[in-house]
Design a protein around this motif. Structure first.
Motif, PDB file in Angstrom:
ATOM      1  N   ARG A  33       0.843  -1.203   0.000  1.00  0.00           N
ATOM      2  CA  ARG A  33       0.000   0.000   0.000  1.00  0.00           C
ATOM      3  C   ARG A  33       0.874   1.247   0.000  1.00  0.00           C
ATOM      4  O   ARG A  33       1.864   1.322   0.730  1.00  0.00           O
ATOM      5  CB  ARG A  33      -0.918   0.029   1.221  1.00  0.00           C
ATOM      6  CG  ARG A  33      -2.002  -1.024   1.207  1.00  0.00           C
ATOM      7  CD  ARG A  33      -2.899  -0.911   2.416  1.00  0.00           C
ATOM      8  NE  ARG A  33      -3.345   0.469   2.667  1.00  0.00           N
ATOM      9  CZ  ARG A  33      -4.337   0.788   3.495  1.00  0.00           C
ATOM     10  NH1 ARG A  33      -4.983  -0.164   4.142  1.00  0.00           N
ATOM     11  NH2 ARG A  33      -4.664   2.051   3.683  1.00  0.00           N
ATOM     12  N   GLU A  34       0.498   2.207  -0.821  1.00  0.00           N
ATOM     13  CA  GLU A  34       1.290   3.430  -0.950  1.00  0.00           C
ATOM     14  C   GLU A  34       1.415   4.161   0.374  1.00  0.00           C
ATOM     15  O   GLU A  34       2.491   4.673   0.719  1.00  0.00           O
ATOM     16  CB  GLU A  34       0.645   4.345  -2.002  1.00  0.00           C
ATOM     17  CG  GLU A  34       1.526   5.489  -2.449  1.00  0.00           C
ATOM     18  CD  GLU A  34       2.738   5.032  -3.244  1.00  0.00           C
ATOM     19  OE1 GLU A  34       3.775   5.727  -3.184  1.00  0.00           O
ATOM     20  OE2 GLU A  34       2.658   3.984  -3.926  1.00  0.00           O
ATOM     21  N   ASP A  35       0.316   4.212   1.128  1.00  0.00           N
ATOM     22  CA  ASP A  35       0.344   4.964   2.381  1.00  0.00           C
ATOM     23  C   ASP A  35       1.107   4.241   3.492  1.00  0.00           C
ATOM     24  O   ASP A  35       1.330   4.810   4.566  1.00  0.00           O
ATOM     25  CB  ASP A  35      -1.079   5.291   2.850  1.00  0.00           C
ATOM     26  CG  ASP A  35      -1.925   4.041   3.081  1.00  0.00           C
ATOM     27  OD1 ASP A  35      -1.540   2.960   2.598  1.00  0.00           O
ATOM     28  OD2 ASP A  35      -2.965   4.146   3.763  1.00  0.00           O
ATOM     29  N   CYS A  36       1.512   2.993   3.239  1.00  0.00           N
ATOM     30  CA  CYS A  36       2.284   2.234   4.232  1.00  0.00           C
ATOM     31  C   CYS A  36       3.783   2.210   3.915  1.00  0.00           C
ATOM     32  O   CYS A  36       4.565   1.638   4.689  1.00  0.00           O
ATOM     33  CB  CYS A  36       1.761   0.807   4.340  1.00  0.00           C
ATOM     34  SG  CYS A  36       0.143   0.679   5.127  1.00  0.00           S
ATOM     35  N   SER A 142       5.003  15.544  -3.414  1.00  0.00           N
ATOM     36  CA  SER A 142       4.204  14.903  -2.359  1.00  0.00           C
ATOM     37  C   SER A 142       4.835  15.095  -0.981  1.00  0.00           C
ATOM     38  O   SER A 142       4.279  14.645   0.022  1.00  0.00           O
ATOM     39  CB  SER A 142       4.061  13.407  -2.656  1.00  0.00           C
ATOM     40  OG  SER A 142       5.289  12.721  -2.425  1.00  0.00           O
TER      41      SER A 142
END
Length: 241
Positions: A33-36, A142
């Protein structure tokens, strides 16, 4: 005496691989997962810190200025040893992505982690360079930092003299995003791992004050390259002991 270098090298490789393998399940899950991904990055920092502790090789890091751990920077360091990559997770506290050679993806497990977490580039293909630069600019936007070796690899034939000219990529992306460039001087890594064998040595790193790029344009790339080169090279020359 060379037998001691072989034994110490084996000891270092053993811990390097064991720590990586123990942490890899967590890294693998986090990379889905990108957010992980910051979790995977933090595992790499743990990996580096434990590794250098267990091989009894202390790292002294001197920061010339206080950096904001939540701010995006373009970090640029000299590159004389394969040990440089392992050290960056110890030195840099920001969430960052390496821009490195695409050949790293061929290394079992490590290649998977590198491809998922960092930015690969094949410097022999223009399309790959453009794609890597685009991904780096996106990462900076980002809020993620970029770590790059502006020499483009380990190319120096007269260490500790760096190779010139630096590649444009680091400076182009910093100007594009108006983020600071942070030069880093790795003073001793080439003494520890000048080739395939590892020898013990104290490790010193100097993280220099950020160089602002606000208001600068592509016309300033050459001046920035020279400024970063001179900052690092002068430091290397003053710490040849």
């Amino acid at each position: 005496m060379k037998i001691f270098f072989w034994i110490y090298t084996g000891w270092c490789i053993f811990w390097f691989l064991l720590i990586f393998l123990l942490l890899f399940p967590i890294v693998f899950i986090a990379l889905q997962r990108e957010d992980c991904k910051p979790i995977a990055h933090y595992c790499n920092r743990i990996w580096g810190n434990i590794f250098f502790f267990l091989i009894g090789m202390p790292i002294k890091v001197t920061y010339e200025a206080k950096l904001d751990n939540k701010k995006a920077y373009v970090f640029c360091a000299n590159h004389f040893s394969y040990l440089d990559i392992a050290m960056m997770g110890v030195v840099i506290k920001n969430f960052f992505a390496f821009m490195g050679k695409s050949s790293a993806k061929n290394i079992p497990l490590f290649g998977y982690m590198f491809a998922k977490l960092h930015i690969q580039v094949d410097r022999d293909h223009k399309g790959s360079r453009i794609k890597a630069l685009t991904r780096s600019i996106k990462a900076l936007k980002s809020g993620r930092s970029i770590m790059i070796f502006p020499e483009g690899g380990i190319h120096s034939k007269n260490i500790p003299d760096m190779v010139q000219p630096f590649k444009d990529g680091a400076f182009s992306m910093a100007i594009e995003n108006q983020v600071p460039i942070v030069p880093i001087s790795l003073l001793d890594n080439y003494k520890v791992m000048p080739n395939t064998l590892i020898s013990w040595h104290r490790l010193r790193v100097i993280v220099h004050a950020p160089i602002e790029t606000i208001g600068k344009t592509k016309a300033d790339i050459e001046a920035l390259k020279n400024q970063v080169y001179e900052t690092i090279q002068l430091t290397l020359n003053n710490h040849k002991d």
